[in-house]
Write an enzyme that holds these catalytic residues in place. Structure first.
Site, PDB file in Angstrom:
ATOM      1  N   ARG A 196       0.830  -1.210   0.000  1.00 45.48           N
ATOM      2  CA  ARG A 196       0.000   0.000   0.000  1.00 45.48           C
ATOM      3  C   ARG A 196       0.855   1.247   0.000  1.00 45.48           C
ATOM      4  O   ARG A 196       1.681   1.442   0.895  1.00 45.48           O
ATOM      5  CB  ARG A 196      -0.935   0.002   1.197  1.00 45.48           C
ATOM      6  N   GLU A 198       0.600   4.103   1.045  1.00 49.33           N
ATOM      7  CA  GLU A 198       0.129   5.120   1.983  1.00 49.33           C
ATOM      8  C   GLU A 198       1.278   6.088   2.210  1.00 49.33           C
ATOM      9  O   GLU A 198       2.366   5.664   2.567  1.00 49.33           O
ATOM     10  CB  GLU A 198      -0.259   4.506   3.335  1.00 49.33           C
ATOM     11  N   ARG A 204       1.509   3.088  12.983  1.00 53.66           N
ATOM     12  CA  ARG A 204       0.554   2.001  12.720  1.00 53.66           C
ATOM     13  C   ARG A 204       0.518   1.544  11.270  1.00 53.66           C
ATOM     14  O   ARG A 204      -0.228   0.646  10.925  1.00 53.66           O
ATOM     15  CB  ARG A 204      -0.870   2.458  13.088  1.00 53.66           C
ATOM     16  N   HIS A 205       1.292   2.207  10.403  1.00 54.50           N
ATOM     17  CA  HIS A 205       1.227   1.875   8.977  1.00 54.50           C
ATOM     18  C   HIS A 205       2.566   1.438   8.408  1.00 54.50           C
ATOM     19  O   HIS A 205       3.597   2.002   8.731  1.00 54.50           O
ATOM     20  CB  HIS A 205       0.759   3.094   8.168  1.00 54.50           C
ATOM     21  N   GLU A 341      -7.379  -0.629  15.169  1.00 54.65           N
ATOM     22  CA  GLU A 341      -8.043  -1.550  14.245  1.00 54.65           C
ATOM     23  C   GLU A 341      -7.051  -2.638  13.854  1.00 54.65           C
ATOM     24  O   GLU A 341      -5.987  -2.336  13.327  1.00 54.65           O
ATOM     25  CB  GLU A 341      -8.487  -0.765  13.010  1.00 54.65           C
ATOM     26  N   SER A 344     -10.490  -5.801   9.348  1.00 55.12           N
ATOM     27  CA  SER A 344     -11.745  -5.310   8.762  1.00 55.12           C
ATOM     28  C   SER A 344     -12.352  -6.456   7.997  1.00 55.12           C
ATOM     29  O   SER A 344     -11.634  -7.320   7.499  1.00 55.12           O
ATOM     30  CB  SER A 344     -11.516  -4.234   7.712  1.00 55.12           C
ATOM     31  N   ARG A 392      -0.206  -5.623  13.188  1.00 50.77           N
ATOM     32  CA  ARG A 392      -1.039  -4.924  14.170  1.00 50.77           C
ATOM     33  C   ARG A 392      -1.425  -5.859  15.320  1.00 50.77           C
ATOM     34  O   ARG A 392      -1.448  -5.453  16.482  1.00 50.77           O
ATOM     35  CB  ARG A 392      -2.299  -4.396  13.488  1.00 50.77           C
TER      36      ARG A 392
HETATM   37  P1  AMO Z   1      -8.241  -3.172   5.381  1.00 49.35           P
HETATM   38  O1  AMO Z   1      -7.781  -2.198   4.348  1.00 49.35           O
HETATM   39  O2  AMO Z   1      -8.909  -2.616   6.572  1.00 49.35           O
HETATM   40  O3  AMO Z   1      -9.258  -4.216   4.751  1.00 49.35           O
HETATM   41  O4  AMO Z   1      -7.005  -4.047   5.833  1.00 49.35           O
HETATM   42  C1  AMO Z   1      -7.167  -5.138   6.722  1.00 49.35           C
HETATM   43  C2  AMO Z   1      -6.211  -5.036   7.895  1.00 49.35           C
HETATM   44  O5  AMO Z   1      -4.878  -5.044   7.434  1.00 49.35           O
HETATM   45  C3  AMO Z   1      -4.067  -4.215   8.239  1.00 49.35           C
HETATM   46  N1  AMO Z   1      -3.496  -3.160   7.395  1.00 49.35           N
HETATM   47  C4  AMO Z   1      -2.288  -2.585   7.592  1.00 49.35           C
HETATM   48  N2  AMO Z   1      -1.350  -2.792   8.519  1.00 49.35           N
HETATM   49  C5  AMO Z   1      -0.246  -2.031   8.468  1.00 49.35           C
HETATM   50  N3  AMO Z   1      -0.017  -1.090   7.539  1.00 49.35           N
HETATM   51  C6  AMO Z   1      -0.922  -0.837   6.566  1.00 49.35           C
HETATM   52  N4  AMO Z   1      -0.691   0.081   5.654  1.00 49.35           N
HETATM   53  C7  AMO Z   1      -2.127  -1.612   6.568  1.00 49.35           C
HETATM   54  N5  AMO Z   1      -3.229  -1.651   5.790  1.00 49.35           N
HETATM   55  C8  AMO Z   1      -4.027  -2.589   6.305  1.00 49.35           C
HETATM   56  C9  AMO Z   1      -4.969  -3.640   9.319  1.00 49.35           C
HETATM   57  C10 AMO Z   1      -6.342  -3.741   8.692  1.00 49.35           C
HETATM   58  O6  AMO Z   1      -7.365  -3.847   9.647  1.00 49.35           O
HETATM   59  N6  AMO Z   1     -10.014  -6.267   1.848  1.00 49.35           N
HETATM   60  C11 AMO Z   1     -10.247  -5.751   3.178  1.00 49.35           C
HETATM   61  C12 AMO Z   1     -10.515  -6.852   4.190  1.00 49.35           C
HETATM   62  C13 AMO Z   1     -11.802  -7.610   3.935  1.00 49.35           C
HETATM   63  O7  AMO Z   1     -12.879  -6.995   3.887  1.00 49.35           O
HETATM   64  O8  AMO Z   1     -11.726  -8.845   3.788  1.00 49.35           O
HETATM   65  C14 AMO Z   1      -9.034  -4.928   3.611  1.00 49.35           C
HETATM   66  O9  AMO Z   1      -7.971  -5.019   3.063  1.00 49.35           O
HETATM   67  O10 AMO Z   1      -4.871  -4.465  10.452  1.00 49.35           O
END
Ligand code: AMO
Length: 418
Positions: A196, A198, A204-205, A341, A344, A392
């Site tokens: 990602r 981001e 947290r990311h 979180e 999701s 996380r």
């Molecule tokens: P979401 O985007 O919330 O949902 O991602 C799911 C979980 O992945 C972790 N996460 C991350 N951890 C660290 N850095 C990041 N940049 C990052 N992005 C996500 C988090 C988050 O809760 N497709 C949906 C899931 C689904 O509906 O099945 C999804 O990707 O813990």
């Protein structure tokens, strides 16, 4: 028994020489004690050994265990494999503190330290536990492509790659593919990287993180999916508490014991609750990090450390979540662990026409998703799933302050090496 590892510290106490060795057999150090009269054959060799040397030894635990730093051994056989070319850039004995930046650069070397090793081992325990849970519950492990033509989680966070003459992206999530497989499997799971782009730099990311994804068909409601997720998380946490005692102790973490069900909160309830505490929240947006943390405090006071938030507004979610009849809310949930979180998920839109509508509503072109949409033409059952962030979860189990501590090689805004 033969043990292999690296010398992390060498001390001389009077005429006794002591080597502290980090081995794979335990997070605890092996303390090799050499006495000149007893170990005459080894003595010259050992005197020559530097911190960083790779060696193997055979021996038995000493009758009298005096060291607080590990298990003392009397050595019967010693093989030296590699000596360091130069002094180590970091202290693997853990006597000198290291800054996060240096720690992240030398994690592969610092993993000789019991605390760092413990984090890595518990991370691998999370994966082991997840596989055990899924295999015992009828899920099939899948692998979906990481080079993809369309994103699932919004265009802003896609990493572009040149794929011969086409533009492609690194996969943000196995979302589209795991759903497609519900056209032929009832339950699937994948342990997978998420890429990602981001831009923000937060504790947290990560830009490359790992997730435990699941998808299941023939569900009667979103509750079926939440049940799977809470069972999985409780299984993982309890598995770690049971099988990684030594590692948890090394890190000073009290083992957690989770029971299900976790508390469920409606999104609208959360909005009211936070507003009553003076937190500024909007009805049609995702919760801010601050709001999430604040909710974590409120819930912790009530001894709810893990809780679901269910029914996010359509305006805040991705296109694939099922919308309620009112068109305003969806069957999307988050699972939060003490204000963060960690997962999701939700029930998906499985009706072809509605899914096309949803894509358009989100300003996406259905033609770019035709490979995905096709899977909804031939008997797609009601289904749902989730993505659970491994870093996380590890962060929360171990009370780590920064998500970067939960991964060996960090990919963030400024780190592309090592
Ligand atoms: P979401 O985007 O919330 O949902 O991602 C799911 C979980 O992945 C972790 N996460 C991350 N951890 C660290 N850095 C990041 N940049 C990052 N992005 C996500 C988090 C988050 O809760 N497709 C949906 C899931 C689904 O509906 O099945 C999804 O990707 O813990």
């Amino acid at each position: 028994m033969r043990y292999c590892g690296w010398v992390v510290r060498k001390v001389q106490v009077g005429r006794v020489l002591i080597l502290e060795v980090s081995t794979s057999s335990s997070v605890r150090l092996s303390v090799l004690v050499f006495k000149p009269e007893r170990d005459r054959d080894f003595y010259a060799t050992v005197r020559d050994v530097d911190v960083g040397t790779a060696l193997c030894f055979e021996g038995f635990p000493a009758e009298e265990q005096k060291s607080k730093r590990g298990i003392e051994y009397v050595v019967e056989k010693l093989e030296i494999y590699a000596k360091p070319l130069e002094p180590l850039p970091v202290d693997t004995a853990g006597k000198t503190p290291v800054l996060l930046d240096t720690r992240l650069k030398y994690r592969w070397l610092l993993a000789r330290k019991p605390e760092e090793r413990a984090i890595v081992r518990i991370r691998s325990g999370i994966i082991k536990a997840a596989r055990e849970y899924f295999e015992a519950n009828g899920f099939t492990e899948i692998h979906t492509p990481k080079i993809v033509a369309a994103g699932a989680e919004g265009g802003a966070t896609l990493f572009k790659v040149q794929y011969f003459e086409n533009d492609a992206y690194l996969s943000q999530s196995p979302q589209l593919y795991k759903q497609m497989l519900i056209a032929s499997f009832e339950k699937v799971y994948e342990i997978t990287p998420y890429f990602r782009a981001e831009k923000f730099n937060t504790p947290r990311h990560l830009n490359e993180s790992w997730g435990i994804d699941a998808e299941q068909g023939f569900i009667s409601s979103v509750e079926d999916v939440m049940k799977t997720l809470e069972e999985l998380v409780a299984y993982i946490v309890n598995y770690v508490s049971k099988n990684y005692r030594e590692e948890l102790e090394e890190l000073g973490i009290q083992p957690l014991q989770l029971t299900t069900p976790f508390k469920r909160l409606k999104f609208t309830e959360v909005v009211d609750l936070l507003r009553s505490e003076g937190v500024d929240v909007r009805e049609n947006e995702d919760l801010s990090d601050y709001a999430e943390r604040k909710l974590g405090e409120i819930m912790s006071e009530k001894k709810h450390y893990l809780y679901f938030i269910v029914g996010f507004p359509w305006s805040s979610t991705a296109f694939y979540y099922m919308r309620e009849e009112d068109g305003i809310y969806t069957r999307k949930f988050d699972l939060d662990f003490k204000g963060l979180e960690i997962a999701s998920g939700g029930q998906r839109e499985h009706r072809y026409e509605k899914l096309v509508e949803a894509l358009k509503d989100k300003g996406l072109n259905p033609e770019n998703y035709s490979f995905y949409l096709e899977a909804f033409k031939y008997g797609m059952p009601p289904h749902g799933g989730f993505g659970l962030g491994i870093e996380r979860l590890l962060m929360k189990i171990l009370n780590l302050e920064n998500i970067r501590e939960a991964v060996l090689f960090v990919r963030d805004r400024t780190r592309l090496i090592p």
